[in-house]
Write a protein that holds these residues in place. Structure first.
Motif, PDB file in Angstrom:
ATOM      1  N   GLY A 152       0.794  -1.230   0.000  1.00 10.92           N
ATOM      2  CA  GLY A 152       0.000   0.000   0.000  1.00 10.92           C
ATOM      3  C   GLY A 152       0.822   1.272   0.000  1.00 10.92           C
ATOM      4  O   GLY A 152       0.313   2.330  -0.345  1.00 10.92           O
ATOM      5  N   ARG A 153       2.091   1.187   0.380  1.00 10.21           N
ATOM      6  CA  ARG A 153       2.988   2.361   0.366  1.00 10.21           C
ATOM      7  C   ARG A 153       3.754   2.484  -0.948  1.00 10.21           C
ATOM      8  O   ARG A 153       4.597   3.354  -1.091  1.00 10.21           O
ATOM      9  CB  ARG A 153       3.979   2.269   1.531  1.00 10.21           C
ATOM     10  CG  ARG A 153       3.341   2.286   2.909  1.00 10.21           C
ATOM     11  CD  ARG A 153       4.370   2.236   4.037  1.00 10.21           C
ATOM     12  NE  ARG A 153       5.505   1.369   3.778  1.00 10.21           N
ATOM     13  CZ  ARG A 153       5.638   0.094   4.187  1.00 10.21           C
ATOM     14  NH1 ARG A 153       4.680  -0.463   4.875  1.00 10.21           N
ATOM     15  NH2 ARG A 153       6.716  -0.596   3.906  1.00 10.21           N
ATOM     16  N   GLY A 154       3.483   1.554  -1.886  1.00 10.39           N
ATOM     17  CA  GLY A 154       4.178   1.575  -3.167  1.00 10.39           C
ATOM     18  C   GLY A 154       5.534   0.887  -3.144  1.00 10.39           C
ATOM     19  O   GLY A 154       6.306   1.013  -4.083  1.00 10.39           O
TER      20      GLY A 154
ATOM     21  N   GLU B  61      -2.025 -10.098 -11.563  1.00 11.11           N
ATOM     22  CA  GLU B  61      -1.794  -8.717 -11.129  1.00 11.11           C
ATOM     23  C   GLU B  61      -2.978  -8.212 -10.302  1.00 11.11           C
ATOM     24  O   GLU B  61      -2.799  -7.548  -9.276  1.00 11.11           O
ATOM     25  CB  GLU B  61      -1.547  -7.809 -12.332  1.00 11.11           C
ATOM     26  CG  GLU B  61      -0.191  -8.033 -12.975  1.00 11.11           C
ATOM     27  CD  GLU B  61       0.031  -7.218 -14.240  1.00 11.11           C
ATOM     28  OE1 GLU B  61      -0.936  -6.608 -14.767  1.00 11.11           O
ATOM     29  OE2 GLU B  61       1.181  -7.190 -14.726  1.00 11.11           O
ATOM     30  N   ARG B  62      -4.179  -8.539 -10.726  1.00 13.50           N
ATOM     31  CA  ARG B  62      -5.387  -8.104 -10.018  1.00 13.50           C
ATOM     32  C   ARG B  62      -5.460  -8.750  -8.619  1.00 13.50           C
ATOM     33  O   ARG B  62      -5.711  -8.065  -7.620  1.00 13.50           O
ATOM     34  CB  ARG B  62      -6.620  -8.483 -10.846  1.00 13.50           C
ATOM     35  CG  ARG B  62      -7.917  -7.969 -10.252  1.00 13.50           C
ATOM     36  CD  ARG B  62      -9.108  -8.409 -11.061  1.00 13.50           C
ATOM     37  NE  ARG B  62      -9.065  -7.904 -12.425  1.00 13.50           N
ATOM     38  CZ  ARG B  62     -10.059  -8.032 -13.284  1.00 13.50           C
ATOM     39  NH1 ARG B  62     -11.178  -8.652 -12.943  1.00 13.50           N
ATOM     40  NH2 ARG B  62      -9.939  -7.556 -14.498  1.00 13.50           N
ATOM     41  N   ILE B  63      -5.262 -10.053  -8.546  1.00 15.21           N
ATOM     42  CA  ILE B  63      -5.341 -10.770  -7.270  1.00 15.21           C
ATOM     43  C   ILE B  63      -4.277 -10.284  -6.309  1.00 15.21           C
ATOM     44  O   ILE B  63      -4.566  -9.987  -5.133  1.00 15.21           O
ATOM     45  CB  ILE B  63      -5.219 -12.293  -7.497  1.00 15.21           C
ATOM     46  CG1 ILE B  63      -6.479 -12.823  -8.207  1.00 15.21           C
ATOM     47  CG2 ILE B  63      -4.981 -13.034  -6.177  1.00 15.21           C
ATOM     48  CD1 ILE B  63      -6.356 -14.236  -8.760  1.00 15.21           C
ATOM     49  N   LEU B  64      -3.044 -10.162  -6.771  1.00 15.42           N
ATOM     50  CA  LEU B  64      -1.959  -9.729  -5.892  1.00 15.42           C
ATOM     51  C   LEU B  64      -2.128  -8.276  -5.459  1.00 15.42           C
ATOM     52  O   LEU B  64      -1.840  -7.924  -4.309  1.00 15.42           O
ATOM     53  CB  LEU B  64      -0.611  -9.958  -6.569  1.00 15.42           C
ATOM     54  CG  LEU B  64      -0.310 -11.445  -6.807  1.00 15.42           C
ATOM     55  CD1 LEU B  64       0.825 -11.618  -7.803  1.00 15.42           C
ATOM     56  CD2 LEU B  64      -0.038 -12.174  -5.513  1.00 15.42           C
ATOM     57  N   GLY B  65      -2.583  -7.425  -6.358  1.00 16.85           N
ATOM     58  CA  GLY B  65      -2.838  -6.039  -6.018  1.00 16.85           C
ATOM     59  C   GLY B  65      -3.897  -5.920  -4.933  1.00 16.85           C
ATOM     60  O   GLY B  65      -3.737  -5.179  -3.959  1.00 16.85           O
ATOM     61  N   ALA B  66      -4.967  -6.678  -5.068  1.00 17.06           N
ATOM     62  CA  ALA B  66      -6.045  -6.616  -4.076  1.00 17.06           C
ATOM     63  C   ALA B  66      -5.632  -7.226  -2.743  1.00 17.06           C
ATOM     64  O   ALA B  66      -6.088  -6.786  -1.689  1.00 17.06           O
ATOM     65  CB  ALA B  66      -7.276  -7.361  -4.622  1.00 17.06           C
ATOM     66  N   THR B  67      -4.751  -8.193  -2.781  1.00 11.68           N
ATOM     67  CA  THR B  67      -4.369  -8.912  -1.569  1.00 11.68           C
ATOM     68  C   THR B  67      -3.322  -8.185  -0.738  1.00 11.68           C
ATOM     69  O   THR B  67      -3.330  -8.294   0.486  1.00 11.68           O
ATOM     70  CB  THR B  67      -3.837 -10.315  -1.945  1.00 11.68           C
ATOM     71  OG1 THR B  67      -4.849 -11.023  -2.692  1.00 11.68           O
ATOM     72  CG2 THR B  67      -3.469 -11.132  -0.718  1.00 11.68           C
ATOM     73  N   PHE B  68      -2.441  -7.423  -1.384  1.00 16.77           N
ATOM     74  CA  PHE B  68      -1.300  -6.858  -0.660  1.00 16.77           C
ATOM     75  C   PHE B  68      -1.241  -5.336  -0.628  1.00 16.77           C
ATOM     76  O   PHE B  68      -0.313  -4.777  -0.073  1.00 16.77           O
ATOM     77  CB  PHE B  68       0.013  -7.445  -1.192  1.00 16.77           C
ATOM     78  CG  PHE B  68       0.098  -8.919  -0.935  1.00 16.77           C
ATOM     79  CD1 PHE B  68       0.412  -9.386   0.328  1.00 16.77           C
ATOM     80  CD2 PHE B  68      -0.202  -9.828  -1.930  1.00 16.77           C
ATOM     81  CE1 PHE B  68       0.465 -10.743   0.591  1.00 16.77           C
ATOM     82  CE2 PHE B  68      -0.155 -11.199  -1.675  1.00 16.77           C
ATOM     83  CZ  PHE B  68       0.173 -11.649  -0.418  1.00 16.77           C
ATOM     84  N   ARG B  69      -2.192  -4.638  -1.223  1.00 17.98           N
ATOM     85  CA  ARG B  69      -2.172  -3.172  -1.181  1.00 17.98           C
ATOM     86  C   ARG B  69      -3.027  -2.642  -0.078  1.00 17.98           C
ATOM     87  O   ARG B  69      -3.914  -3.123   0.417  1.00 17.98           O
ATOM     88  CB  ARG B  69      -2.611  -2.580  -2.510  1.00 17.98           C
ATOM     89  CG  ARG B  69      -1.525  -2.761  -3.535  1.00 17.98           C
ATOM     90  CD  ARG B  69      -1.620  -1.748  -4.651  1.00 17.98           C
ATOM     91  NE  ARG B  69      -0.476  -1.945  -5.510  1.00 17.98           N
ATOM     92  CZ  ARG B  69      -0.528  -2.382  -6.756  1.00 17.98           C
ATOM     93  NH1 ARG B  69      -1.678  -2.647  -7.301  1.00 17.98           N
ATOM     94  NH2 ARG B  69       0.542  -2.536  -7.464  1.00 17.98           N
TER      95      ARG B  69
END
Length: 164
Positions: free
Chosen positions: A129-131, A156-164
């Motif tokens: 979430g901090r980039g 990309e969608r799954i990992l983005g939603a899981t770790f951001r």
């Protein structure tokens, strides 16, 4: 959990399976703050949902070194212990922060052969979430050209939603 496919399917069917497993992952992980638990769950659920996934898991940024990945939660045969940024497919994904889709790993310059049975690979950078880059998610297949734009988009969608 929904039943895994018995073979690589058409792109639309593969996208439907990713959508279903994405919802399952979100449901299972709801309220779970521990990053290692989240990684272990994602690796397990994805590995068990797609038969073309031969090795599935995370290489985590080693915070003490900053430019090296260390093996994290995974499913499959023995993984490489450490990978320097810029080295192999995983190191390239970490250094560039760009997803790498490799149809033939043996043709990839500097490929690291953790298991000689791997023929193709997709590696997705995992950004928090901090980039900040926290890991890369690596999937190998024994089949050449096993990964495509559908895999890329959904991972990309799954990992983005899981770790951001």
């Amino acid at each position: 959990m929904a039943e895994a496919f018995n073979e690589i399917t058409l792109p639309a069917e593969k996208a439907e399976r990713y959508a279903a497993v994405s919802a399952e992952i979100a449901s299972v992980l709801e309220g779970e703050p521990n990053r290692v638990a989240r990684m272990a769950t994602v690796a397990s659920m994805l590995a068990n949902s797609f038969p073309h996934y031969f090795w599935t898991g995370f290489y985590v940024v080693d915070e003490t070194k900053g430019d090296e990945l260390v093996v994290g939660p995974y499913q499959g045969t023995l993984g490489c212990m450490r990978i320097a940024f810029g080295r192999g497919v995983c190191g390239t994904a970490a250094a560039t922060r760009q997803t790498q889709v490799v149809e033939d790993v043996h043709a990839f310059p500097g490929h690291i052969a953790c298991d000689s049975r791997s023929a193709s690979e997709i590696v997705v950078p995992v950004i928090d979430g901090r980039g900040e880059l926290i890991a890369v998610f690596d999937v190998d297949s024994e089949q050449p050209a096993a990964f495509d734009a559908v895999d890329r988009e959904w991972l990309e969608r799954i990992l983005g939603a899981t770790f951001r």
